[in-house]
Structure formats: C-alpha cells, structure tokens
Design an enzyme around this catalytic site. Structure first.
Site, PDB file in Angstrom:
ATOM      1  CB  SER A 127       5.568  -5.360  10.505  1.00 19.42           C
ATOM      2  OG  SER A 127       6.156  -4.315   9.773  1.00 19.42           O
ATOM      3  CE1 TYR A 154       0.058  -5.124   7.653  1.00 26.14           C
ATOM      4  CE2 TYR A 154       1.563  -3.259   7.771  1.00 26.14           C
ATOM      5  CZ  TYR A 154       1.346  -4.619   7.700  1.00 26.14           C
ATOM      6  OH  TYR A 154       2.424  -5.470   7.711  1.00 26.14           O
ATOM      7  CE  LYS A 158       0.996  -7.626  10.401  1.00 23.04           C
ATOM      8  NZ  LYS A 158       0.680  -9.045  10.325  1.00 23.04           N
TER       9      LYS A 158
END
Ligand code: UD1
Length: 347
Positions: A127, A154, A158
């Site tokens: 992302s 979160y 990544k």
C-alpha cells in the site's frame, strides 16, 4: 493453457477482480480464503463473468498444515498473488496482535512452502501507506521515496511483510517477487456481478458515498476542509479496481518469465498518477450518476494523510500497464454495484 496461480484472499474485493482478469488472460486460478471478511458466493459472480469457476479452498493461511495441503492438492501452482490480510486501520490499533499474527504468519507460511512446491513467484499486495505523508518535493511519490514509520499496526504489517520478502530473497531463496503498492482502489466490475462489500458502516469513502446515495446512510461527512490543498479537502489517487486487477496480470507474467532479467524483488506504485480531492470525488459522482448526494463538512479524521498521489511511470514503462478508466466511469460502476446489491435485497 497458462500457469496455475494461487490467489489468497480471492473472494475479497481486489482478489475477486484479479481472479477475473487472470482467467480472462488464460491462467488457471485456485482461490484460498478463510471467508473472514467475504462470502463464498463471490465465486458465483466470478463464474458468471468469465464462464469459468475457479477452484476454491476454505483455508486459514495461519494454519501451516492446511496451507501445505493446498500445494499438495494443486501441484501445478507456479505463482501466488497474496491478498489475504486484515485491513481495517482502526481495528488494528485495538487488536494489534490479531493483525500481526494474521498478516505476518500467513506470508511466512506461504514463503516457506514456495521452494518445496516449486512455486516461482509471489506478488504482494502492499500500500502507498508505506510512504506516510510524502514531503512536497516527493509528490507525486515515486518508489524511491523514503518509507516512513507506519501510523497503525495495519500499516506496519505491510512494511514488515515487504521486509520479510526482501530478507528471504536476499538469503538466496529461489523465488522472485513483485511488491505492488496500491493507492486507493475503488469501483466494481462493469457487470456488477462482483464489487466491494464492506461489513457494517464503511470506513472508506466510496462505499460511504454509494450507501448515502441509496439511502442506507443519512449523510456523507467530508473529513476536513482546511487542509493545504486547492479546495481544502484531502487528495488521493483513486484507482479503478479493474485496472488494478490488470496490473497483477502484468506483474505475474513478468515474475514468471525466466527470460526477463529482472531483480528478484521489484516494487511498483499502482495508481493513476493523478490526485483528486474528496470534494472533486463527490462532484464527479453526482455528475456520473445524476444522483444528488447529501453531504456536509466535518472535522478532520485522526490519522488522515493530507495529500498523496503516485508517480506511476515505472509501472507504465516496465510492466507495460496503465490505469486508463475515467473517474466518472469508475464512480458509475460503483453506483451500478450498489444498485445491484439493492435489487438482490442485500443492501
Ligand atoms: C485508508 C487507510 C489506508 C488503506 C486504505 C485502503 C486510513 C488512515 N488509511 O486510506 O491505510 O490502505 O484505506 O483503501 O484509514 N473520507 C471522508 N468521509 C468518509 C470517508 C472518507 O471524507 O466518510 C475521506 C478521507 O478523509 C480521505 C478520503 O476520503 O481523505 C479517502 O478515505 P478512505 O477511503 O478511508 O481511504 P484512505 O484514508 O486514503
């Protein structure tokens, strides 16, 4: 017939659209999903669009033995596209260990199994969140921009997953990887047989817009109108999910092609290259659909980035891929999907 591809999280929003594009390109697809945030009937939607029913295994990738059984059952798997992950920013702040266990163990299990089952390549869903708020001279942001400390567990998963793949490849593992850093994926397949189905109150802009337009939500709040942007609202790079799905097909062809002398791990921004403000999205939605949206300005949302959009030259040149669907057409597809959900009595 092309190779068999394992799509983890294949009944989810991006996974389902990518399965369609892989099948359209001639690949065989095996979907693995634990259905924690999706429904098995998405497979029916994929079959309606492509005429091909992908293989499906309900498996939790945290379970090493169950994951290994998938590779034993489908020995032709040559590539993996790894979408399966928990993705709610707020929930990750409340339940960090759930996020670390789910998002990290799943990847480690897959990587460990790849050489044993002769799986050559893995595409990883990352992302633009890894860039945080780029400095003005770094906008539009390129793949070389500095990675910034993640604002949520979160986002951190990544970053950590990118590093795990890097470390594994640099240890000499016989695999290749392409890391795709997505900007903001939106829209739905033009058939309206598959789309985005958030549980509960949507956190993301477009589902909130379409649910407000159809009357499920009373009013859209635009978070913040005092940002340092032309109209004061945040700027993002909204990419059509079908264009995004096609980027995975290009990436898979590249990672599995032994004749391409590419680095064993490569990073690509996947966006449109154009920044659009929240207010511009609202206006484009009204223009595209003819539906008047009930909206108001509200205070800023904590943790929001002011403005980010991608420099996507590398993906355009190296992958030979470009996002070219106009925003209004994308927003119309999201609206068509919302109306289809209503017709089916779902929302
Ligand atoms: C969010 C996540 C990001 C994740 C991405 C997945 C945060 C801080 N970031 O990005 O890590 O990868 O989703 O798609 O949650 N907006 C409103 N009203 C709403 C909803 C959104 O004004 O009801 C605005 C937001 O302030 C933002 C823009 O719309 O400026 C886009 O928001 P959203 O769809 O939630 O995506 P991101 O915040 O960019």
């Amino acid at each position: 017939m092309k190779e068999t591809i394992l799509v983890t999280g294949g009944t989810g929003f991006i996974g389902s659209h990518t399965t369609v594009e892989l099948q359209n390109a001639g690949y065989d697809v095996v979907i693995v999903d634990n259905l924690s945030n999706s429904n098995e009937n998405v497979i029916d939607g994929i079959e309606k669009i492509t005429g091909i029913r992908p293989a499906f295994e309900k498996v939790d990738l945290r379970d090493f033995e169950a994951t290994e059984a998938v590779f034993q059952k489908y020995p032709k798997i040559k590539g993996i596209i790894h979408f399966a992950a928990s993705k709610a920013v707020g929930e990750s702040v409340e339940k960090p260990l759930l996020y670390y266990r789910n998002n990290i163990i799943s990847l480690v299990n897959l990587l460990e199994l790849m050489p044993k089952y002769d799986v050559k390549g893995i595409i990883f869903s990352s992302s633009c969140t890894v860039y945080g708020q780029p400095t003005p001279e770094n906008l539009p942001v390129t793949e070389q921009a500095p990675i910034q400390k993640a604002l949520s567990p979160y986002g951190n998963t990544k970053q950590i997953n990118e590093e795990i793949i890097y470390d594994y490849i640099h240890s000499g593992a016989p695999i290749k990887s392409i890391v795709l850093r997505y900007f903001n994926p939106i829209g739905a397949h033009p058939s309206a047989f598959i789309g985005e189905l958030p549980l509960g109150v949507p956190m993301n802009l477009i589902p909130f817009v379409t649910q407000t337009a159809i009357g499920v939500r009373g009013q859209l709040k635009i978070f913040g109108n005092d940002y340092d942007t032309p109209d004061g609202t945040c700027i993002r790079d909204y990419i059509y999910v079908v264009d995004l799905a096609k980027a995975h097909v290009c990436a898979m062809a590249r990672v599995l092609n032994p004749d391409i002398d590419s680095d064993a791990i490569e990073y690509f921004n996947i966006g449109t290259g154009t920044g659009v403000s929240t207010l511009e999205v609202v206006k484009a939605f009204e223009k595209a659909t003819g539906v008047k949206l009930n909206w108001t300005f509200a205070p800023r949302r904590e943790g929001d980035i002011e403005k980010v959009w991608g420099n996507v030259d590398k993906a355009n040149k190296v992958l030979g891929w470009k996002a070219d669907t106009p925003l209004e057409e994308v927003l119309a597809s999201a609206w068509k999907w919302q109306c289809a959900l209503r017709e089916r009595g779902i929302m």
